[in-house]
Scaffold this motif. Structure first.
Motif, PDB file in Angstrom:
ATOM      1  N   ARG B 197       6.638  38.531 108.790  1.00  0.00           N
ATOM      2  CA  ARG B 197       7.557  37.118 108.353  1.00  0.00           C
ATOM      3  C   ARG B 197       8.761  37.510 108.276  1.00  0.00           C
ATOM      4  NH1 ARG B 197       7.888  36.513 103.446  1.00  0.00           N
ATOM      5  NH2 ARG B 197       9.498  35.755 101.982  1.00  0.00           N
ATOM      6  N   ALA B 198       9.376  38.478 109.448  1.00  0.00           N
ATOM      7  CA  ALA B 198      10.571  38.171 110.263  1.00  0.00           C
ATOM      8  C   ALA B 198      10.768  37.476 110.782  1.00  0.00           C
ATOM      9  CB  ALA B 198      10.837  39.779 110.406  1.00  0.00           C
ATOM     10  N   VAL B 199       9.710  37.376 111.591  1.00  0.00           N
ATOM     11  CA  VAL B 199       9.754  36.042 112.966  1.00  0.00           C
ATOM     12  C   VAL B 199       9.697  35.032 112.000  1.00  0.00           C
ATOM     13  CG1 VAL B 199       8.737  35.332 114.685  1.00  0.00           C
ATOM     14  CG2 VAL B 199       8.544  37.465 114.755  1.00  0.00           C
ATOM     15  N   ALA B 200       8.402  34.291 110.915  1.00  0.00           N
ATOM     16  CA  ALA B 200       8.344  33.708 110.342  1.00  0.00           C
ATOM     17  C   ALA B 200      10.701  32.571 110.224  1.00  0.00           C
ATOM     18  CB  ALA B 200       7.838  32.890 109.012  1.00  0.00           C
ATOM     19  N   LYS B 201      10.744  33.850 109.633  1.00  0.00           N
ATOM     20  CA  LYS B 201      12.541  33.721 108.798  1.00  0.00           C
ATOM     21  C   LYS B 201      13.360  32.854 109.553  1.00  0.00           C
ATOM     22  CE  LYS B 201      14.676  34.522 105.446  1.00  0.00           C
ATOM     23  NZ  LYS B 201      16.345  34.187 105.526  1.00  0.00           N
ATOM     24  N   GLN B 202      13.001  34.041 110.567  1.00  0.00           N
ATOM     25  CA  GLN B 202      14.196  33.196 111.830  1.00  0.00           C
ATOM     26  C   GLN B 202      13.257  31.766 112.604  1.00  0.00           C
ATOM     27  OE1 GLN B 202      13.467  34.904 115.836  1.00  0.00           O
ATOM     28  NE2 GLN B 202      13.049  37.304 114.404  1.00  0.00           N
ATOM     29  N   PHE B 203      12.577  31.590 112.313  1.00  0.00           N
ATOM     30  CA  PHE B 203      12.118  30.104 112.771  1.00  0.00           C
ATOM     31  C   PHE B 203      12.689  28.914 111.636  1.00  0.00           C
ATOM     32  CE2 PHE B 203       8.023  31.142 114.879  1.00  0.00           C
ATOM     33  CZ  PHE B 203       8.548  29.695 116.343  1.00  0.00           C
ATOM     34  N   LYS B 204      12.713  29.776 110.547  1.00  0.00           N
ATOM     35  CA  LYS B 204      12.897  28.878 109.195  1.00  0.00           C
ATOM     36  C   LYS B 204      14.915  28.570 109.869  1.00  0.00           C
ATOM     37  CE  LYS B 204      11.440  27.014 105.573  1.00  0.00           C
ATOM     38  NZ  LYS B 204      10.496  25.718 105.725  1.00  0.00           N
ATOM     39  N   ASP B 205      15.636  29.799 109.518  1.00  0.00           N
ATOM     40  CA  ASP B 205      16.303  30.423 110.032  1.00  0.00           C
ATOM     41  C   ASP B 205      17.206  28.703 110.514  1.00  0.00           C
ATOM     42  OD1 ASP B 205      16.725  31.112 107.386  1.00  0.00           O
ATOM     43  OD2 ASP B 205      16.923  33.303 108.547  1.00  0.00           O
ATOM     44  N   GLU B 206      16.545  29.004 111.743  1.00  0.00           N
ATOM     45  CA  GLU B 206      17.063  28.505 113.229  1.00  0.00           C
ATOM     46  C   GLU B 206      16.431  26.558 112.545  1.00  0.00           C
ATOM     47  OE1 GLU B 206      18.268  28.767 115.582  1.00  0.00           O
ATOM     48  OE2 GLU B 206      18.423  27.944 117.378  1.00  0.00           O
ATOM     49  N   ILE B 207      15.540  26.110 112.313  1.00  0.00           N
ATOM     50  CA  ILE B 207      15.116  25.070 111.538  1.00  0.00           C
ATOM     51  C   ILE B 207      16.636  24.322 111.246  1.00  0.00           C
ATOM     52  CG2 ILE B 207      13.512  23.518 109.992  1.00  0.00           C
ATOM     53  CD1 ILE B 207      11.297  25.116 111.757  1.00  0.00           C
ATOM     54  N   ASN B 208      16.744  25.459 109.811  1.00  0.00           N
ATOM     55  CA  ASN B 208      17.629  24.826 109.468  1.00  0.00           C
ATOM     56  C   ASN B 208      19.268  24.889 109.684  1.00  0.00           C
ATOM     57  OD1 ASN B 208      15.958  24.289 106.539  1.00  0.00           O
ATOM     58  ND2 ASN B 208      16.631  26.563 105.948  1.00  0.00           N
ATOM     59  N   ARG B 209      19.241  25.950 110.180  1.00  0.00           N
ATOM     60  CA  ARG B 209      20.472  26.274 111.305  1.00  0.00           C
ATOM     61  C   ARG B 209      20.608  24.051 112.201  1.00  0.00           C
ATOM     62  NH1 ARG B 209      22.813  26.575 116.283  1.00  0.00           N
ATOM     63  NH2 ARG B 209      20.840  27.121 117.192  1.00  0.00           N
ATOM     64  N   ILE B 210      19.785  24.307 113.564  1.00  0.00           N
ATOM     65  CA  ILE B 210      19.751  22.935 113.622  1.00  0.00           C
ATOM     66  C   ILE B 210      20.073  22.243 113.254  1.00  0.00           C
ATOM     67  CG2 ILE B 210      19.039  21.766 116.178  1.00  0.00           C
ATOM     68  CD1 ILE B 210      18.539  25.032 116.266  1.00  0.00           C
TER      69      ILE B 210
END
Lengths: 212, 212
Positions: B197-210
């Motif tokens: 879940r933490a890694v999926a969250k990292q992906f989602k955050d990074e996608i949103n950030r970029i």
């Protein structure tokens, strides 16, 4: 000359259907192919069941592996397969990893005709290819021709054991007279026949007449 | 700019394992991929179970169809999939028959780089491709590079919706900054993590950030 083997492609809709066909023709065939569609529907249990039905035959898992060669190779072997297919679009490491686990056949679809890549397959211990007419291309009107026979000859010349598939009927075998085809693969021609056993017998008789 | 979707590749060894991972990350992802290995092992029941778990997500059946497009397309759709993959080595009739049944993604393995064939795919209504690093090639040391980004850009230029997969980690997303990638596909990076879940969250955050 070596006599080509006869393979039945059990691209059935269910394992039960595949078992029913195999039951009728088992003693006439050499290789039992668990079809891609069947594996897609019922998983590797289909391979397990066909293996159980035909302990003394070669069993092929037609998974058309494109990636994760080790995992696919191990899974197919564990399910009881002797051979497994890779698609020609798989990378050499994929095929080579699979070949370490199980005997690999490369299925030749679009873009197969690249001698350098094929030589790499041979260099990595992959000696079986399946020369193909795609089911869909065949439905679109493609027929077996001298060009196909030339392609098969060239592949054998390169060092491959070549199986031939895609709309294979007893009548087309004579096209390959004098060519040491490794295996003829028949699916619908047998499965779809009113009397599957009679058609399997026709294949076997024609193979023996031409090659034995 | 459109925000790329996040897809989880559930190339698990069993449906139960896939369900367990999906259960942890479901609300963070957009596309649920029933992996090729999983379908090979458990058949299309794996798709049925994941569909049941995620009724509001896009469900992909990663069957890498090489032939019998109509049959594969129908089977995947019946099992509840929204999308299905074809391998680039499939003929155009195969892809086109499948596309009549279900939304097709073409997976780009060896021999994919043929503009004429790709144009044919577009002409037949096939608009999704998956740009790949093969799992085995990646294990052999291949890394994401500017060349990959260029390839993805060119495919988008041609008119494709491009998904990106093969060793995709949160850190590589920034390589694609400014590029309208359709979907990022993560498998092991999420499945294999101590805290998926933490890694999926990292992906989602990074996608949103970029992109957002």
């Amino acid at each position: 000359m070596v006599v080509p083997k006869l393979q039945i492609a059990l691209d059935s809709d269910s394992t039960a259907e595949a078992i029913s066909v195999l039951n009728k023709v088992k003693d006439l065939i050499d290789v039992v192919e668990t079809g891609t569609i069947l594996i897609c529907r019922d998983g590797l249990n289909a391979v397990r069941d066909l293996r159980a039905m035909a302990p003394d035959k070669i069993v092929l898992a037609d998974v058309k592996c494109a990636d994760a060669g080790t995992k696919f190779g191990k899974s197919c072997k564990d399910a009881g397969a002797d051979w497994m297919t890779c698609i020609n679009a798989a990378t050499v490491p994929t095929m080579s990893n699979a070949q370490k686990e199980i005997e690999v056949q490369v299925e030749l679809y679009e873009g197969w005709d690249d001698k350098d890549r094929m030589q790499e397959w041979l260099d990595h211990g992959i000696h079986q290819v399946v020369y193909h007419q795609s089911r869909d291309a065949k439905f679109a009107g493609q027929k077996w021709s001298e060009k196909d026979v030339e392609n098969v000859k060239n592949l054998i010349q390169m060092g491959f054991k070549v199986s031939v598939t895609g709309g294979v009927h007893p009548e087309i075998l004579k096209l390959f007279k004098g060519v040491p085809v490794y295996t003829f693969i028949a699916g619908r021609a047998i499965r779809g026949a009113e009397d599957p056993r009679a058609v399997a017998k026709q294949f076997k008789d024609e193979i023996n007449r031409i090659w034995a």
